[in-house]
Design an enzyme around this catalytic site. Sequence first.
Site, PDB file in Angstrom:
ATOM      1  N   ARG A  83       3.401  -8.844   5.173  1.00  0.00           N
ATOM      2  CA  ARG A  83       3.123  -7.319   5.420  1.00  0.00           C
ATOM      3  C   ARG A  83       1.683  -7.077   5.355  1.00  0.00           C
ATOM      4  O   ARG A  83       0.972  -6.250   5.801  1.00  0.00           O
ATOM      5  CB  ARG A  83       4.197  -6.259   4.813  1.00  0.00           C
ATOM      6  CG  ARG A  83       3.894  -4.858   4.987  1.00  0.00           C
ATOM      7  CD  ARG A  83       4.926  -3.932   4.694  1.00  0.00           C
ATOM      8  NE  ARG A  83       4.762  -2.510   5.006  1.00  0.00           N
ATOM      9  CZ  ARG A  83       4.456  -1.607   3.969  1.00  0.00           C
ATOM     10  NH1 ARG A  83       4.264  -1.971   2.809  1.00  0.00           N
ATOM     11  NH2 ARG A  83       4.160  -0.554   4.601  1.00  0.00           N
ATOM     12  N   HIS A 127      -0.948  -5.532   7.599  1.00  0.00           N
ATOM     13  CA  HIS A 127      -1.721  -4.503   7.358  1.00  0.00           C
ATOM     14  C   HIS A 127      -3.031  -4.573   7.162  1.00  0.00           C
ATOM     15  O   HIS A 127      -4.030  -3.566   7.472  1.00  0.00           O
ATOM     16  CB  HIS A 127      -1.263  -3.608   6.136  1.00  0.00           C
ATOM     17  CG  HIS A 127       0.246  -2.732   6.565  1.00  0.00           C
ATOM     18  ND1 HIS A 127       0.316  -1.786   5.316  1.00  0.00           N
ATOM     19  CD2 HIS A 127       1.159  -2.999   7.298  1.00  0.00           C
ATOM     20  CE1 HIS A 127       1.673  -1.358   6.025  1.00  0.00           C
ATOM     21  NE2 HIS A 127       2.027  -2.247   7.197  1.00  0.00           N
ATOM     22  N   ASP A 128      -3.616  -5.791   6.818  1.00  0.00           N
ATOM     23  CA  ASP A 128      -4.948  -6.427   6.731  1.00  0.00           C
ATOM     24  C   ASP A 128      -5.677  -6.244   8.459  1.00  0.00           C
ATOM     25  O   ASP A 128      -6.531  -5.530   8.635  1.00  0.00           O
ATOM     26  CB  ASP A 128      -5.157  -7.431   5.989  1.00  0.00           C
ATOM     27  CG  ASP A 128      -6.835  -7.618   5.854  1.00  0.00           C
ATOM     28  OD1 ASP A 128      -7.408  -6.903   5.718  1.00  0.00           O
ATOM     29  OD2 ASP A 128      -7.254  -8.675   6.107  1.00  0.00           O
ATOM     30  N   VAL A 179      -5.925  -3.103  10.575  1.00  0.00           N
ATOM     31  CA  VAL A 179      -6.920  -1.952  10.359  1.00  0.00           C
ATOM     32  C   VAL A 179      -8.414  -2.698  10.323  1.00  0.00           C
ATOM     33  O   VAL A 179      -8.646  -3.306   9.338  1.00  0.00           O
ATOM     34  CB  VAL A 179      -6.710  -1.464   8.864  1.00  0.00           C
ATOM     35  CG1 VAL A 179      -7.601  -0.216   8.543  1.00  0.00           C
ATOM     36  CG2 VAL A 179      -5.237  -0.926   8.821  1.00  0.00           C
ATOM     37  N   GLY A 194      -9.367  -5.092  11.676  1.00  0.00           N
ATOM     38  CA  GLY A 194      -9.226  -6.644  11.786  1.00  0.00           C
ATOM     39  C   GLY A 194      -9.057  -7.170  10.374  1.00  0.00           C
ATOM     40  O   GLY A 194      -8.790  -6.654   9.281  1.00  0.00           O
ATOM     41  N   ASP A 223     -10.046  -8.685   7.610  1.00  0.00           N
ATOM     42  CA  ASP A 223     -11.301  -8.873   6.975  1.00  0.00           C
ATOM     43  C   ASP A 223     -10.996  -8.527   5.613  1.00  0.00           C
ATOM     44  O   ASP A 223     -12.146  -8.330   4.777  1.00  0.00           O
ATOM     45  CB  ASP A 223     -12.426  -7.844   7.507  1.00  0.00           C
ATOM     46  CG  ASP A 223     -11.880  -6.354   7.454  1.00  0.00           C
ATOM     47  OD1 ASP A 223     -10.746  -6.382   6.824  1.00  0.00           O
ATOM     48  OD2 ASP A 223     -12.613  -5.452   7.884  1.00  0.00           O
ATOM     49  N   ASN A 265       0.167   2.499   2.999  1.00  0.00           N
ATOM     50  CA  ASN A 265      -0.016   1.315   1.957  1.00  0.00           C
ATOM     51  C   ASN A 265       0.537   1.766   0.684  1.00  0.00           C
ATOM     52  O   ASN A 265       1.374   1.261   0.090  1.00  0.00           O
ATOM     53  CB  ASN A 265      -1.343   0.784   2.072  1.00  0.00           C
ATOM     54  CG  ASN A 265      -1.791   0.067   3.231  1.00  0.00           C
ATOM     55  OD1 ASN A 265      -1.129  -1.035   3.844  1.00  0.00           O
ATOM     56  ND2 ASN A 265      -2.957  -0.181   3.480  1.00  0.00           N
ATOM     57  N   PRO A 293       1.398   1.713  12.055  1.00  0.00           N
ATOM     58  CA  PRO A 293       2.569   2.480  12.647  1.00  0.00           C
ATOM     59  C   PRO A 293       3.573   3.007  11.467  1.00  0.00           C
ATOM     60  O   PRO A 293       3.333   2.530  10.365  1.00  0.00           O
ATOM     61  CB  PRO A 293       3.319   1.505  13.480  1.00  0.00           C
ATOM     62  CG  PRO A 293       2.850   0.202  13.036  1.00  0.00           C
ATOM     63  CD  PRO A 293       1.594   0.245  12.460  1.00  0.00           C
ATOM     64  N   HIS A 353      10.657  -7.908  10.220  1.00  0.00           N
ATOM     65  CA  HIS A 353      11.834  -6.856   9.769  1.00  0.00           C
ATOM     66  C   HIS A 353      12.901  -7.546   9.349  1.00  0.00           C
ATOM     67  O   HIS A 353      14.067  -7.062   9.251  1.00  0.00           O
ATOM     68  CB  HIS A 353      11.895  -5.486  10.458  1.00  0.00           C
ATOM     69  CG  HIS A 353      10.653  -4.791   9.985  1.00  0.00           C
ATOM     70  ND1 HIS A 353      10.543  -3.326  10.642  1.00  0.00           N
ATOM     71  CD2 HIS A 353       9.607  -4.698   9.544  1.00  0.00           C
ATOM     72  CE1 HIS A 353       9.369  -2.688  10.064  1.00  0.00           C
ATOM     73  NE2 HIS A 353       8.838  -3.763   9.643  1.00  0.00           N
ATOM     74  N   ASP A 366      14.551 -14.668  10.759  1.00  0.00           N
ATOM     75  CA  ASP A 366      15.201 -15.192  12.076  1.00  0.00           C
ATOM     76  C   ASP A 366      15.322 -14.147  13.102  1.00  0.00           C
ATOM     77  O   ASP A 366      15.025 -12.995  12.940  1.00  0.00           O
ATOM     78  CB  ASP A 366      16.518 -15.911  11.392  1.00  0.00           C
ATOM     79  CG  ASP A 366      17.580 -14.863  10.709  1.00  0.00           C
ATOM     80  OD1 ASP A 366      17.303 -13.685  10.719  1.00  0.00           O
ATOM     81  OD2 ASP A 366      18.508 -15.291  10.049  1.00  0.00           O
TER      82      ASP A 366
HETATM   83  C1  HEM Z   1       6.179  -1.795  14.712  1.00  0.00           C
HETATM   84  C2  HEM Z   1       5.982  -0.975  14.086  1.00  0.00           C
HETATM   85  C3  HEM Z   1       6.070  -1.150  12.482  1.00  0.00           C
HETATM   86  C4  HEM Z   1       6.634  -0.128  11.651  1.00  0.00           C
HETATM   87  C5  HEM Z   1       6.865   1.042  11.888  1.00  0.00           C
HETATM   88  C6  HEM Z   1       6.820  -0.477  10.271  1.00  0.00           C
HETATM   89  C7  HEM Z   1       7.140   0.001   9.130  1.00  0.00           C
HETATM   90  C8  HEM Z   1       7.379  -0.417   7.767  1.00  0.00           C
HETATM   91  C9  HEM Z   1       7.947   0.219   6.653  1.00  0.00           C
HETATM   92  C10 HEM Z   1       8.053   1.934   6.652  1.00  0.00           C
HETATM   93  C11 HEM Z   1       8.241  -0.593   5.768  1.00  0.00           C
HETATM   94  C12 HEM Z   1       8.868  -0.374   4.395  1.00  0.00           C
HETATM   95  C13 HEM Z   1       7.782  -0.149   3.111  1.00  0.00           C
HETATM   96  C14 HEM Z   1       8.401   0.268   1.994  1.00  0.00           C
HETATM   97  O1  HEM Z   1       8.993   1.160   1.790  1.00  0.00           O
HETATM   98  O2  HEM Z   1       8.306  -0.688   1.076  1.00  0.00           O
HETATM   99  C15 HEM Z   1       8.079  -2.026   6.309  1.00  0.00           C
HETATM  100  C16 HEM Z   1       8.456  -3.001   5.657  1.00  0.00           C
HETATM  101  C17 HEM Z   1       7.777  -4.198   6.343  1.00  0.00           C
HETATM  102  N1  HEM Z   1       7.283  -4.513   7.339  1.00  0.00           N
HETATM  103 FE1  HEM Z   1       6.878  -3.274   8.799  1.00  0.00          FE
HETATM  104  N2  HEM Z   1       6.428  -2.080  10.295  1.00  0.00           N
HETATM  105  C18 HEM Z   1       6.215  -2.351  11.673  1.00  0.00           C
HETATM  106  C19 HEM Z   1       5.810  -3.518  12.101  1.00  0.00           C
HETATM  107  C20 HEM Z   1       5.679  -4.907  11.193  1.00  0.00           C
HETATM  108  C21 HEM Z   1       5.024  -5.830  11.740  1.00  0.00           C
HETATM  109  C22 HEM Z   1       4.457  -6.120  13.029  1.00  0.00           C
HETATM  110  C23 HEM Z   1       5.158  -6.720  10.689  1.00  0.00           C
HETATM  111  C24 HEM Z   1       4.578  -8.137  10.336  1.00  0.00           C
HETATM  112  C25 HEM Z   1       4.287  -9.042  11.564  1.00  0.00           C
HETATM  113  C26 HEM Z   1       5.764  -5.942   9.386  1.00  0.00           C
HETATM  114  C27 HEM Z   1       6.044  -6.597   8.228  1.00  0.00           C
HETATM  115  C28 HEM Z   1       6.967  -5.984   7.488  1.00  0.00           C
HETATM  116  C29 HEM Z   1       7.461  -6.754   6.313  1.00  0.00           C
HETATM  117  C30 HEM Z   1       7.521  -8.104   6.005  1.00  0.00           C
HETATM  118  C31 HEM Z   1       8.106  -5.620   5.588  1.00  0.00           C
HETATM  119  C32 HEM Z   1       8.921  -5.748   4.041  1.00  0.00           C
HETATM  120  C33 HEM Z   1       7.748  -5.601   2.913  1.00  0.00           C
HETATM  121  C34 HEM Z   1       8.425  -5.709   1.643  1.00  0.00           C
HETATM  122  O3  HEM Z   1       9.632  -5.960   1.455  1.00  0.00           O
HETATM  123  O4  HEM Z   1       7.735  -5.518   0.646  1.00  0.00           O
HETATM  124  N3  HEM Z   1       6.251  -4.825  10.010  1.00  0.00           N
HETATM  125  N4  HEM Z   1       7.337  -1.864   7.501  1.00  0.00           N
END
Ligand code: HEM
Length: 349
Positions: free
Chosen positions: A72, A76-77, A80, A82, A84, A105, A174, A204, A268
């Site tokens: 993540r 997130h890097d 925003v 790029g 960097d 964040n 997002p 996810h 997966d």
């Molecule tokens: C498509 C739109 C996306 C939305 C709206 C979104 C939103 C979120 C939110 C709200 C969380 C939970 C944060 C928390 O409460 O700790 C989360 C977790 C996560 N997101 Fe996304 N995300 C998106 C796309 C992505 C993408 C593209 C990636 C990576 C390529 C990603 C990787 C992750 C990972 C790995 C977690 C788990 C983080 C953890 O366990 O600490 N997400 N995301």
Amino acid sequence: MEICHRPIAAIILIFTLFANIILPSEARGQGLGNDLHVGFYSKTCPQVEDIVSDVVKRFQAQDPKLPPALLRLFFHDCFVKGCDASILLDATPSGQPVEKLSEANGKTLRGLEVIDEIKAELEKSCPRTVSCADIIAYAAREAVALAGLPRHDVPAGRRDSTTSRATDADVSLPTPTMPLQQIIGIFNQRNFSLEDIVVMSGAHSIGESQCNQVNRRIYTFAPNVPRDPALDPAYADELAQKCPAQVPPDQELNFKVNLDPVTPEVLDNQYYLNLQQKKGLFRSDQALATDPGTQEIVNQMAASNEAWTKRFIKNMIKMGRSQVLTRDEGEIRLNCREFNKEPDRIDNA
Ligand code: HEM
């Protein structure tokens, strides 16, 4: 004969100079990432990838939930301004709130101490050589491999920014309550197609979310409709057992749920099978399975873990090329949390 060849040689020379010098410098800052390459540090810091791998594995042994945090962090890097390492800065000269402090964040960023440790070790082995932006990219690759995907090659050569603004993160990342069209817009602006969005959302399939992000779907969805009808009822019950209707203030981090209820620690295609069964944790996830533009792609990814894996890794590399700084742009930070303090620093953050 020799005379005949000279103009040709001159043309080739001019063409090569044009291609190697003029074109890349024009391309800089346009986010093409063409200057990155695998083995970038092979001469200057050949042990870099081993050091990153060792540190990530060491920390993961203490915290099995580390891989999703690093994945993540990379997303997130890169989204925003790029890839960097702007997400790592604690402050900039302007005193404006940094990306770390943004809503998306905030308290949910994890894994920062791992990046600090990697940087500290690299500064001992190869001082002033490896950028924090490349460290994030390498660490994300290790995370993905530890979560079960093949370990892929990572093009490197990114440099670090000296700016970081929370407001940039607010408009670039997002959120789960955004309408899908808005999320698509964010990805499209960065040259990611509908298929890319669906494929990357498969991230996810590991990690957790705070209950606060999903409680509305379980308790207060709409007037007289407490639960989101797009949620499978048994899954909603399961979530309700873990998430109280009122999370006590300052206890947000103590109430979390898995993003993938079936295989929460394995990257997966289970994520897509979950979506087909109305078990997507966020509305933004679930929408992918019902939107006419993305539904078929969800079905394709659900049908083949192999097809998804290939595309996911391709997208990790593509994401890592987003708007990168290269060559003489930016800097190689000495400490990933601080821009370098040089007397001649010009910084308009
Ligand atoms: C498509 C739109 C996306 C939305 C709206 C979104 C939103 C979120 C939110 C709200 C969380 C939970 C944060 C928390 O409460 O700790 C989360 C977790 C996560 N997101 Fe996304 N995300 C998106 C796309 C992505 C993408 C593209 C990636 C990576 C390529 C990603 C990787 C992750 C990972 C790995 C977690 C788990 C983080 C953890 O366990 O600490 N997400 N995301």
